[in-house]
Design a protein around this motif. Structure first.
Motif, PDB file in Angstrom:
ATOM      1  N   HIS A  65       0.839  -1.208   0.000  1.00  0.00           N
ATOM      2  CA  HIS A  65       0.000   0.000   0.000  1.00  0.00           C
ATOM      3  C   HIS A  65       0.874   1.258   0.000  1.00  0.00           C
ATOM      4  N   GLU A  66       1.935   1.235   0.816  1.00  0.00           N
ATOM      5  CA  GLU A  66       2.838   2.395   0.886  1.00  0.00           C
ATOM      6  C   GLU A  66       3.541   2.623  -0.455  1.00  0.00           C
ATOM      7  N   ILE A  67       3.986   1.514  -1.076  1.00  0.00           N
ATOM      8  CA  ILE A  67       4.677   1.634  -2.370  1.00  0.00           C
ATOM      9  C   ILE A  67       3.729   2.157  -3.441  1.00  0.00           C
ATOM     10  N   TYR A  68       2.477   1.653  -3.445  1.00  0.00           N
ATOM     11  CA  TYR A  68       1.488   2.134  -4.421  1.00  0.00           C
ATOM     12  C   TYR A  68       1.325   3.656  -4.308  1.00  0.00           C
ATOM     13  N   GLU A  69       1.247   4.137  -3.069  1.00  0.00           N
ATOM     14  CA  GLU A  69       1.061   5.582  -2.839  1.00  0.00           C
ATOM     15  C   GLU A  69       2.282   6.369  -3.328  1.00  0.00           C
TER      16      GLU A  69
END
Length: 690
Positions: A352-356
């Motif tokens: 999720h952090e990488i997607y953001e």
């Protein structure tokens, strides 16, 4: 072949029906087009008839003879009937026996002439045939006096069933075969008409006619393919890509702890020239194991970042993705670049952090596996897509990643040297840069081919190297014992394929109980794989027993020996890739191939040149098996052979280039059928191939 007749299901052919349709489907045959393009794998020459006194024991031959008596039927026991007869010509007699064919008694009449085809047995004084094919004597029969095609089969489909179906399909399609090669090209290269070619590839009048048919069909197959590849390449060169600002790479080179080779610099300059010109780059960087392709990728990512754009780097395995992450992070973060890693084992929170971060442009370079294709992966401004060991990705997978940006540049890398003969076909639509120079200081690996007699000496050598602080790979062809190999139980233990799990247990508990022997294979959970690889990379493990999961890219400079069990079971190019796992440090390294010391493995001993090895692999295994998979997205060659048909390939290339000079989009009426054939060949993938 765009007439509707070619798209007719084979189910409607006489003698096929629903049940046999399923059997034909197993061979990839669904339509009449598939059937007429299902070419024989060989031919039996039944044109030669011999007189009985010149027969040779063991040969297959045709004989014309007269039935000397009425065939005699004998019932031996339940399930066994014999029909015996004697046939004669003007110089001798031949004894013939039929098993469980009672119909022969009434089919062959005393005093009449027949043609027989079969294998000669018995003795020269008393020759015999068992279960020969036969028919009444005629100039050219259905089974004698002719050249008979031999087709690849599947269970419950006989040669007769397949050849009868092909004959029916040819009759239905007789007037529909399109000549996709323009007339002027056919005349220049002396090619026959398509209808003649299809008729004589399946039912040749003679070997001269067969050669004429084969040449036409080989030329057509290669001509259509190279024309399609040129069309894609020409279309790409007119497409605009992300415009990158020109930069002097001196700044990038100055940050490195080593001096790049001239070959690396040439490859970097090639890629940079594409990207700063504003045209869409689609370039292959091809180099042997250890030639330094990762540096080229790093330089391209740096140039992309300097222009404010993001890069994505996709690797085929998690192990390799993590290794690239480490080396690229070391090279690029000193400039202030942000590098991320995304794999299947990344936690949900981490993903999720990488997607953001990707969406907001906070990650400049993302390295990962197929996880990069996930729906959640969105880029702020994707400028460059890199795929490593690109043949391991399907066409759709590569295109899915490029579609996450607006016409990003594409760089594909391969450490699998492709013979030039094959590269002409597979990479016909790519610009190619070859890194043909190895970094200085790399020692040549000593390769030895041994059999089981050397195992004790080999294990002593392993102990010697480990005592000197070196590490060892041991490669096995299978993960575990399975049913597929039970049939090999009759073979000696030495020849049985070794499973990595069993061999690891033997080495860790019996042979080297005092050493740290780790296990690594693709079926292990990700955490266990990571732990095993980490132990070996850090030097905590002395020996790593693995499958070919380590074939590509794993870099442990301290590993100085690789032992490949059952080396006969691997292709030469794969063995070369495995050998490339060692010799990456300052120490002399050794590759030991355990197997029969036949000519194929001796090639590995004679050269470390991956391109020479690839050429030999192509000769031995053929293009269909070259990668071990057909994921490169190209159609399978139906009749052309890239080793034996090189002259025709060059002719087809020359013809395609001239044709596209005069009609770049194949819009002229004379080229309409060729264009239709190309569309049919590649179907919906033509725009996605790279």
């Amino acid at each position: 072949m765009n007439s509707k007749v070619f798209d007719t299901s084979i189910r409607y052919l006489k003698g096929v029906g629903e049940a046999r349709e399923k059997l034909f489907n197993k061979l990839g045959i669904r339509t009449l087009r598939d059937l007429v393009e299902y070419f024989p794998r060989a031919y039996e020459d039944r044109t030669v008839f011999k007189r009985i006194n010149s027969l040779v024991i063991g040969e297959y031959v045709c004989v014309r003879a007269i039935a000397a008596a009425t065939p005699k039927l004998s019932h031996i026991r339940k399930g066994l009937d014999l029909v015996k007869l004697r046939v004669v010509d003007d110089v001798g007699s031949l004894e013939i026996t039929f098993f469980n064919s009672p119909f022969v008694k009434d089919a062959i009449k005393q005093g009449e002439s027949y043609a027989f085809y079969g294998k000669v047995s018995g003795t020269l004084l008393r020759p015999e045939m068992t279960n020969p094919l036969f028919e009444r004597v005629q100039k050219k029969g259905a089974i004698t006096g002719c050249i008979v095609p031999i087709y690849p089969l599947t269970a419950k489909l006989s040669q007769k069933i397949v050849s009868t179906a092909v004959r029916s399909a040819l009759e239905k399609c007789a007037d529909e075969f399109p000549d996709v090669i323009p007339n002027d090209i056919s005349k220049k290269y002396n090619l026959c008409r398509a209808s003649y070619a299809y008729e004589n590839i399946h039912s040749p009048e003679g070997f001269k006619e067969l050669d004429i048919a084969r040449r036409r069909l080989i030329f057509e197959e290669l001509f259509v393919l190279v024309t399609a590849m040129r069309l894609m390449r020409d279309r790409r060169t007119t497409q605009t890509g992300k415009y990158l600002q020109a930069r002097d790479f001196k700044e990038f080179y100055a940050s490195l702890s080593f001096t790049p080779t001239n070959a690396q610099k040439r490859a970097i300059d090639d890629a940079a020239a594409d990207m700063i010109a504003g045209k869409l780059m689609n370039r292959l960087i091809q180099g042997d194991v250890g030639s330094g392709k990762t540096l080229v990728a790093a330089a391209c990512c740096w140039l992309t970042w300097r222009s404010g754009l993001q890069s994505a780097f996709m690797a085929p395995t998690e192990i390799l993705a993590k290794q690239h992450y480490k080396s690229l992070t070391d090279m690029l973060t000193p400039f202030g670049m942000s590098v991320g890693l995304l794999t299947g084992s990344t936690t949900a929170k981490g993903k999720h952090e990488i997607y953001e971060q990707l969406r907001y442009g906070e990650i400049d370079l993302i390295i990962g596996t197929h996880a990069l294709l996930s729906e959640g992966v969105e880029f702020r401004n994707l400028g460059l897509v890199i795929t490593d060991e690109q043949h391991r990705f399907g066409v759709e997978q590569r295109s899915m990643l490029t579609e996450k940006g607006d016409s990003p540049h594409v760089l594909v890398m391969s450490a699998t040297p492709i013979p030039r003969t094959l590269a002409l076909i597979i990479y016909g639509d790519l610009d190619v840069s070859i890194i043909d120079e190895m970094p200085p200081g790399r020692r040549e690996i000593e390769t030895h081919v041994v059999d089981e007699r050397y195992r004790e000496r080999l294990y002593k050598f392993v102990r010697k190297l480990v005592s000197e602080g070196r590490q060892v790979y041991v490669i096995c062809p299978m993960v575990e014992e399975n049913d597929e190999d039970l049939e090999q139980e009759s073979a000696s233990d030495a020849n049985k394929p070794k499973s990595v799990t069993t061999h690891h247990e033997t080495l860790s508990k019996k042979v080297f109980p005092d050493l740290n022997v780790e296990l690594l294979h693709g079926k292990m959970p990700a955490k266990k794989k990571d732990a095993a690889m980490a132990a070996f990379t850090s030097g905590d493990a002395d020996i790593l027993v693995a499958t070919t999961v380590i074939e590509v890219g794993v870099d442990v400079p301290n590993a100085a020996l690789i032992i490949v069990e059952n080396a006969d079971r691997f292709g030469l190019s794969q063995l070369h890739q495995l050998r490339g796992r060692i010799g990456r440090g300052e120490f002399q390294s050794f590759c030991v191939l355990i197997g029969e010391a036949h000519e194929r493995l001796q090639i590995m001993k004679s050269t470390n040149d991956g391109f020479k090895i690839a050429e030999e692999d192509l000769k031995l295994r053929g293009p269909g098996d070259f990668f071990g998979s057909r994921q490169h997205g190209l159609p399978v060659m139906q009749i052309a052979n890239l080793m034996t048909d090189m002259l025709v390939l060059h002719e087809a290339q020359g013809a395609a280039e001239k044709l596209l000079e005069t009609d770049p989009s194949l819009s002229l009426p004379a080229n309409r059928k060729l264009k239709e054939k190309i569309i049919q060949l590649f179907d919906t993938n033509i725009d996605k191939m790279n």
